[in-house]
Design a protein around this motif. Structure first.
Motif, short mmCIF file in Angstrom:
data_model
loop_
_atom_site.label_atom_id
_atom_site.label_comp_id
_atom_site.label_asym_id
_atom_site.label_seq_id
_atom_site.Cartn_x
_atom_site.Cartn_y
_atom_site.Cartn_z
N VAL A 6 0.85 -1.19 0.00
CA VAL A 6 0.00 0.00 0.00
C VAL A 6 0.89 1.24 0.00
CG1 VAL A 6 -1.45 1.35 1.58
CG2 VAL A 6 -2.04 -1.03 1.07
N TYR A 7 0.52 2.24 -0.81
CA TYR A 7 1.27 3.50 -0.91
C TYR A 7 0.30 4.63 -0.60
CZ TYR A 7 3.86 7.23 -3.47
OH TYR A 7 4.50 8.38 -3.83
N VAL A 8 0.64 5.41 0.42
CA VAL A 8 -0.27 6.48 0.85
C VAL A 8 0.01 7.75 0.06
CG1 VAL A 8 -1.04 7.87 2.81
CG2 VAL A 8 -0.34 5.48 3.18
N HIS A 9 -1.03 8.28 -0.57
CA HIS A 9 -0.84 9.50 -1.37
C HIS A 9 -2.17 10.22 -1.58
CE1 HIS A 9 -0.06 12.20 -4.66
NE2 HIS A 9 -1.03 11.62 -5.35
N SER A 10 -2.14 11.54 -1.53
CA SER A 10 -3.28 12.34 -2.01
C SER A 10 -2.77 13.73 -2.33
CB SER A 10 -4.39 12.40 -0.96
OG SER A 10 -3.98 13.20 0.13
N GLN A 44 -1.08 -0.58 -4.20
CA GLN A 44 -2.42 -0.02 -4.09
C GLN A 44 -2.27 1.37 -3.49
OE1 GLN A 44 -5.22 -1.90 -1.46
NE2 GLN A 44 -6.78 -0.38 -1.97
N VAL A 45 -2.69 2.39 -4.22
CA VAL A 45 -2.56 3.76 -3.73
C VAL A 45 -3.78 4.10 -2.89
CG1 VAL A 45 -2.28 6.18 -4.37
CG2 VAL A 45 -1.21 4.38 -5.76
N ILE A 46 -3.56 4.51 -1.64
CA ILE A 46 -4.71 4.88 -0.81
C ILE A 46 -4.59 6.33 -0.36
CG2 ILE A 46 -5.26 2.55 0.01
CD1 ILE A 46 -3.89 3.35 2.67
N THR A 100 -3.54 16.09 9.07
CA THR A 100 -3.30 15.44 7.77
C THR A 100 -2.05 14.56 7.84
OG1 THR A 100 -4.28 17.32 6.62
CG2 THR A 100 -2.93 15.83 5.31
N VAL A 101 -0.98 15.07 8.45
CA VAL A 101 0.25 14.29 8.53
C VAL A 101 0.04 13.03 9.38
CG1 VAL A 101 2.63 14.28 9.39
CG2 VAL A 101 1.76 16.27 8.18
N ALA A 102 -0.52 13.20 10.57
CA ALA A 102 -0.74 12.03 11.42
C ALA A 102 -1.73 11.07 10.77
CB ALA A 102 -1.22 12.46 12.81
N GLY A 103 -2.75 11.64 10.09
CA GLY A 103 -3.73 10.80 9.39
C GLY A 103 -3.09 9.95 8.30
N SER A 104 -2.05 10.49 7.65
CA SER A 104 -1.42 9.74 6.56
C SER A 104 -0.67 8.51 7.10
CB SER A 104 -0.48 10.64 5.75
OG SER A 104 0.65 11.01 6.49
N THR A 105 -0.04 8.65 8.25
CA THR A 105 0.66 7.49 8.82
C THR A 105 -0.33 6.51 9.44
OG1 THR A 105 2.66 8.80 9.10
CG2 THR A 105 2.52 6.79 10.41
N LEU A 106 -1.43 7.05 9.99
CA LEU A 106 -2.47 6.13 10.48
C LEU A 106 -3.09 5.34 9.33
CD1 LEU A 106 -4.33 8.18 13.25
CD2 LEU A 106 -2.97 6.08 13.53
N ALA A 107 -3.23 5.96 8.17
CA ALA A 107 -3.76 5.22 7.00
C ALA A 107 -2.83 4.06 6.65
CB ALA A 107 -3.91 6.16 5.81
N ALA A 108 -1.51 4.32 6.75
CA ALA A 108 -0.53 3.26 6.45
C ALA A 108 -0.68 2.10 7.43
CB ALA A 108 0.89 3.83 6.49
N VAL A 109 -0.73 2.38 8.72
CA VAL A 109 -0.80 1.26 9.68
C VAL A 109 -2.18 0.62 9.72
CG1 VAL A 109 1.14 2.05 11.08
CG2 VAL A 109 -1.17 2.74 11.73
N ASP A 110 -3.22 1.38 9.38
CA ASP A 110 -4.55 0.75 9.28
C ASP A 110 -4.55 -0.29 8.15
OD1 ASP A 110 -5.77 1.96 11.41
OD2 ASP A 110 -6.61 3.61 10.24
N ALA A 111 -3.85 0.03 7.07
CA ALA A 111 -3.74 -0.95 5.97
C ALA A 111 -3.02 -2.21 6.47
CB ALA A 111 -2.99 -0.33 4.79
N ILE A 112 -1.98 -2.03 7.29
CA ILE A 112 -1.27 -3.18 7.86
C ILE A 112 -2.22 -3.99 8.76
CG2 ILE A 112 0.57 -3.84 9.49
CD1 ILE A 112 1.78 -2.95 6.86
N ILE A 113 -2.97 -3.28 9.59
CA ILE A 113 -3.92 -3.95 10.49
C ILE A 113 -4.95 -4.74 9.68
CG2 ILE A 113 -5.85 -3.50 12.10
CD1 ILE A 113 -4.02 -1.28 13.33
N ASN A 114 -5.29 -4.20 8.50
CA ASN A 114 -6.27 -4.88 7.63
C ASN A 114 -5.64 -5.91 6.71
OD1 ASN A 114 -8.57 -3.60 8.65
ND2 ASN A 114 -8.13 -1.77 7.42
N GLY A 115 -4.37 -6.22 6.89
CA GLY A 115 -3.79 -7.36 6.18
C GLY A 115 -2.74 -7.05 5.13
N ALA A 116 -2.45 -5.76 4.86
CA ALA A 116 -1.38 -5.46 3.89
C ALA A 116 -0.04 -5.93 4.47
CB ALA A 116 -1.32 -3.96 3.62
#
Ligand SMILES: [Zn+2]
Length: 369
Positions: A6-10, A44-46, A100-116
């Motif tokens: 997973v790659y975090v970007h917006s 997968q870009v999220i 926004t910054v903290a949310g971007s790293t939370l998005a990364a670890v949420d993806a890990i929690i969800n199986g990435a």
């Protein structure tokens, strides 16, 4: 079903990152290079969301978070008490930036929690922020907040910090914990920021032995660094047996950084990390420092390719920042003509102290549990 990388970007995060004067448009330069090499086809870009007030409070004090939330230029509050001065000046709508910054790293670890299996967020990694204080261009500690989130699923987290500066904010947050092991490799000498992270700093109480500091002197070069890194990290991994890993890959560890001091190339860091790519645990890769924007883009692009197991050509592809890669327009970075100030004897001694501590504190806990 999530793809495994997973790659975090917006666009929103790119425009927020531009508010950090010290890195200017670094985020955009990095993203454009990664995209121009076609590497996003393998990920997968999220798009991340802003994090909540409670998310920030999972690490930061109410006073500090409220100060960020209520900040306006017209108010007469002494912001210095929260570290909001010098390299961390406050700015309009700073709360949008930090969530926004903290949310971007939370998005990364949420993806890990969800199986990435891998999550990448080059906009995260602000390791200097303390519980009630901004420091070293870090307004909130997205890493600590993300590790707290990971701990809702994983018991044992390994945090590995390669930035040239000591990962002090993350270390302080988990100083007393035996569930989060922090390892920081950093340049350590009088006058070099932040001035902490001696090999003798190993944590407190139940967390004694779970804080690891691997300092080195300036102009560290390839052979010295790769061997130092590998023996410490593999000993820690085998002893601690983490279930998940978070890596801060600050690009100021590369030669030519205006706040750095090493003689390392991206190839050296990637060579050092080779074993990590074979670990059978999920890993989150974060950015951090990196004050030479072009070198940062070259490093994180090569690292992204290595994580994906993709070989990329040395010639820089056409992209919006192409002209900045002149005169050679290649990925190569050149070593400086400096003498490594590290003595092999000192690095070996540090490594053996660290391994002794692992045996003394970490191994025993596992055996007696
Ligand atoms: Zn740094």
């Amino acid at each position: 079903m999530l793809k495994s990388v997973v790659y975090v970007h917006s666009e929103a995060i790119l425009s927020q990152m531009r508010k950090l004067d010290i890195i200017e448009n670094r985020s955009q330069i990095v993203h454009e290079l990664i995209k121009s090499y076609g590497l996003l086809n393998y990920c997968q870009v999220i798009a991340p969301q802003k994090c909540s007030y409670e998310d920030l409070r999972s690490f930061h004090s109410a006073d500090y978070v409220d100060c960020l939330k209520q900040y306006t230029t017209s108010q007469e509050i002494s912001y210095e008490q929260f570290g909001l001065e010098y390299d961390c000046l406050p700015f309009e709508e700073i709360y949008d930036f930090v969530t926004t910054v903290a949310g971007s790293t939370l998005a990364a670890v949420d993806a890990i929690i969800n199986g990435a299996s891998i999550a990448i967020n080059w906009n995260g990694g602000w390791h200097h922020a303390q519980r009630d204080k901004a420091a070293g261009f870090s307004y909130v500690n997205d890493i600590v907040i993300a590790i707290h989130r990971l701990r809702t699923k994983f018991q044992k987290v390994l945090y590995l910090d390669l930035d040239i500066h000591h990962g002090d904010g993350v270390e302080h947050a988990f100083n007393f914990s035996k569930y989060v092991m922090t390892i920081s490799f950093h340049q350590y000498e009088p006058g070099f920021y932040p001035g902490t992270g001696a090999v003798s700093d190993i944590g407190f109480g139940n967390g004694r032995g779970y804080t690891i500091n691997a300092p080195y002197s300036r102009y560290i070069s390839s052979a010295a660094f790769v061997a130092y890194f590998r023996q410490i990290v593999s000993a820690a991994f085998e002893t601690f047996q983490p279930q998940v890993c978070v890596m801060q890959c600050g690009a100021d560890v590369i030669v030519g950084d205006r706040l750095g001091g090493s003689n390392l190339l991206p190839e050296d860091c990637i060579e050092a990390m080779k074993e990590i790519f074979t670990w059978n645990i999920p890993i989150t890769f974060l950015g951090g420092g990196g004050y030479n924007n072009i070198n940062t883009a070259k490093y994180w692009t090569q690292l992204t390719a290595s994580i994906l197991g993709v070989t990329i050509p040395r010639d820089i592809p056409e992209n919006n920042f192409f002209l900045l890669y002149g005169p050679d327009y290649v990925l190569d970075i050149y070593r400086a003509n400096t003498q490594d100030e590290n003595l092999q004897h000192d690095l070996l001694k540090n490594a053996s102290i660290i391994k002794e501590n692992l045996n003394r504190y970490v191994l025993n806990v596992l055996i007696t549990r």
